[in-house]
Write a protein that holds these residues in place. Sequence first.
Motif, PDB file in Angstrom:
ATOM      1  N   ARG A   1       0.875  -1.180   0.073  1.00  0.00           N
ATOM      2  CA  ARG A   1       0.421  -0.150   0.100  1.00  0.00           C
ATOM      3  C   ARG A   1       0.747   1.709   0.185  1.00  0.00           C
ATOM      4  N   ILE A   2       0.772   1.981  -0.919  1.00  0.00           N
ATOM      5  CA  ILE A   2       1.105   3.717  -0.876  1.00  0.00           C
ATOM      6  C   ILE A   2       0.629   4.328  -0.767  1.00  0.00           C
ATOM      7  N   GLN A   3       1.004   5.751  -0.553  1.00  0.00           N
ATOM      8  CA  GLN A   3       0.257   6.596   0.127  1.00  0.00           C
ATOM      9  C   GLN A   3       0.420   7.824  -1.130  1.00  0.00           C
ATOM     10  N   THR A   4      -0.550   7.650  -2.188  1.00  0.00           N
ATOM     11  CA  THR A   4      -0.688   7.950  -3.550  1.00  0.00           C
ATOM     12  C   THR A   4      -1.727   7.288  -4.146  1.00  0.00           C
ATOM     13  N   MET A   5      -2.844   8.313  -4.993  1.00  0.00           N
ATOM     14  CA  MET A   5      -4.404   8.368  -5.657  1.00  0.00           C
ATOM     15  C   MET A   5      -3.825   7.846  -6.954  1.00  0.00           C
ATOM     16  N   ASN A   6      -2.404   8.203  -7.370  1.00  0.00           N
ATOM     17  CA  ASN A   6      -1.901   7.476  -8.540  1.00  0.00           C
ATOM     18  C   ASN A   6      -0.969   6.968  -8.531  1.00  0.00           C
ATOM     19  N   PRO A   7      -0.558   5.163  -8.566  1.00  0.00           N
ATOM     20  CA  PRO A   7      -0.184   4.238  -8.932  1.00  0.00           C
ATOM     21  C   PRO A   7      -0.225   4.041 -10.038  1.00  0.00           C
ATOM     22  N   ILE A   8      -0.219   4.853 -11.336  1.00  0.00           N
ATOM     23  CA  ILE A   8      -0.255   4.093 -12.607  1.00  0.00           C
ATOM     24  C   ILE A   8       1.588   4.033 -12.725  1.00  0.00           C
ATOM     25  N   PRO A   9       2.127   4.827 -12.315  1.00  0.00           N
ATOM     26  CA  PRO A   9       3.737   5.248 -12.743  1.00  0.00           C
ATOM     27  C   PRO A   9       3.875   3.920 -12.013  1.00  0.00           C
ATOM     28  N   THR A  10       3.841   3.716 -10.798  1.00  0.00           N
ATOM     29  CA  THR A  10       4.493   2.714 -10.601  1.00  0.00           C
ATOM     30  C   THR A  10       4.431   1.454 -10.417  1.00  0.00           C
ATOM     31  N   ILE A  11       2.889   1.769 -11.532  1.00  0.00           N
ATOM     32  CA  ILE A  11       2.314   0.018 -11.387  1.00  0.00           C
ATOM     33  C   ILE A  11       3.642   0.278 -13.262  1.00  0.00           C
ATOM     34  N   GLU A  12       3.938   0.864 -13.713  1.00  0.00           N
ATOM     35  CA  GLU A  12       4.506   0.854 -15.235  1.00  0.00           C
ATOM     36  C   GLU A  12       6.007   0.836 -14.780  1.00  0.00           C
ATOM     37  N   ASP A  13       6.201   0.859 -13.496  1.00  0.00           N
ATOM     38  CA  ASP A  13       7.866   0.985 -13.434  1.00  0.00           C
ATOM     39  C   ASP A  13       7.844  -0.560 -12.998  1.00  0.00           C
ATOM     40  N   LEU A  14       7.135  -1.293 -12.454  1.00  0.00           N
ATOM     41  CA  LEU A  14       7.148  -2.821 -12.355  1.00  0.00           C
ATOM     42  C   LEU A  14       6.389  -3.553 -12.906  1.00  0.00           C
ATOM     43  N   LYS A  15       5.938  -3.518 -14.274  1.00  0.00           N
ATOM     44  CA  LYS A  15       5.963  -4.188 -15.287  1.00  0.00           C
ATOM     45  C   LYS A  15       7.495  -3.881 -16.370  1.00  0.00           C
ATOM     46  N   SER A  16       7.769  -2.538 -15.717  1.00  0.00           N
ATOM     47  CA  SER A  16       8.979  -2.632 -16.907  1.00  0.00           C
ATOM     48  C   SER A  16      10.554  -3.031 -16.506  1.00  0.00           C
ATOM     49  N   GLU A  17      10.114  -3.363 -15.124  1.00  0.00           N
ATOM     50  CA  GLU A  17      11.144  -4.467 -14.354  1.00  0.00           C
ATOM     51  C   GLU A  17      10.770  -5.921 -14.406  1.00  0.00           C
ATOM     52  N   GLY A  18       9.309  -6.444 -15.164  1.00  0.00           N
ATOM     53  CA  GLY A  18       9.651  -6.963 -15.399  1.00  0.00           C
ATOM     54  C   GLY A  18       8.375  -8.108 -14.198  1.00  0.00           C
ATOM     55  N   TYR A  19       8.234  -7.735 -14.011  1.00  0.00           N
ATOM     56  CA  TYR A  19       7.255  -8.043 -12.806  1.00  0.00           C
ATOM     57  C   TYR A  19       5.753  -7.738 -12.850  1.00  0.00           C
ATOM     58  N   GLU A  20       5.433  -8.993 -12.352  1.00  0.00           N
ATOM     59  CA  GLU A  20       3.798  -9.286 -12.615  1.00  0.00           C
ATOM     60  C   GLU A  20       2.892  -8.658 -12.258  1.00  0.00           C
ATOM     61  N   VAL A  21       1.726  -7.909 -12.160  1.00  0.00           N
ATOM     62  CA  VAL A  21       1.008  -6.932 -11.385  1.00  0.00           C
ATOM     63  C   VAL A  21      -0.129  -7.257 -11.232  1.00  0.00           C
ATOM     64  N   LEU A  22      -1.033  -8.129 -10.711  1.00  0.00           N
ATOM     65  CA  LEU A  22      -2.327  -8.999 -10.010  1.00  0.00           C
ATOM     66  C   LEU A  22      -3.903  -7.720  -9.836  1.00  0.00           C
ATOM     67  N   TRP A  23      -3.184  -6.138  -8.886  1.00  0.00           N
ATOM     68  CA  TRP A  23      -4.274  -6.005  -8.808  1.00  0.00           C
ATOM     69  C   TRP A  23      -3.174  -4.829  -9.018  1.00  0.00           C
ATOM     70  N   PRO A  24      -3.916  -3.077  -9.371  1.00  0.00           N
ATOM     71  CA  PRO A  24      -4.356  -3.688 -10.393  1.00  0.00           C
ATOM     72  C   PRO A  24      -4.599  -3.387 -11.793  1.00  0.00           C
TER      73      PRO A  24
END
Length: 215
Positions: A185-208
């Motif tokens: 859980r991160i204190q931001t209402m816009n997690p999209i940039p972090t999600i994109e960082d995770l995906k670019s590192e090869g991680y599978e994001v299950l949620w959102p």
Amino acid sequence: MLVEEIMKERVITLSPVDTIETALKLLQEHHIRHIPIINDSNQVIGIVSDRDVRDASPSVFEKDTERKELKNPIKSIMTTPVTTVHPLDFVEEVASIFYEQEFACVPVTRDEKLVGIITEKDMLYTLIQLTGTHVQSSQIEVKVINRPGILPQVTQVFGKRKVNISSVLIYPYKPDPKYKVIVVRIQTMNPIPTIEDLKSEGYEVLWPKMPGILS
């Protein structure tokens, strides 16, 4: 987190010779559901719940106005022996006692003396704090391989955006035991940039599951 951090130190107690009527009055007056029964050495020898007291009380439809049952000593209905915990026990471990033994409250003792009490409400509030849901935040679930060192690697990605992390939990990935799910859980209402960082590192994001859908 330790039990001493969440326990209530002010505990309403009774002696075994106090009456059921006294217990009934205390339960109603203090809006509590359980009363530990202690001896002269402040040792817990029993416990009674509001249900115990109700079951022992006469029906409102009975004509006996003396209500003799309420004059019986509390030791006649108390539960004994009593499971207790120590102030330095971990809350996470005590939670299993609540679940496995279906308790609604547990007295806290040190050197066999009563020093506090924790209830299922205390446990639920603590769970809310541990999961970080009490602060405005977004939840991200990441599927990772179950191997040593994976957690710091994942949290390093979160550090790129310099967002505060409210909580980190790890769950088993039920379809395949070779994987885990890291819930952050991160204190931001816009997690999209972090999600994109995770995906670019090869991680599978299950949620959102889709960018823009927040927790």
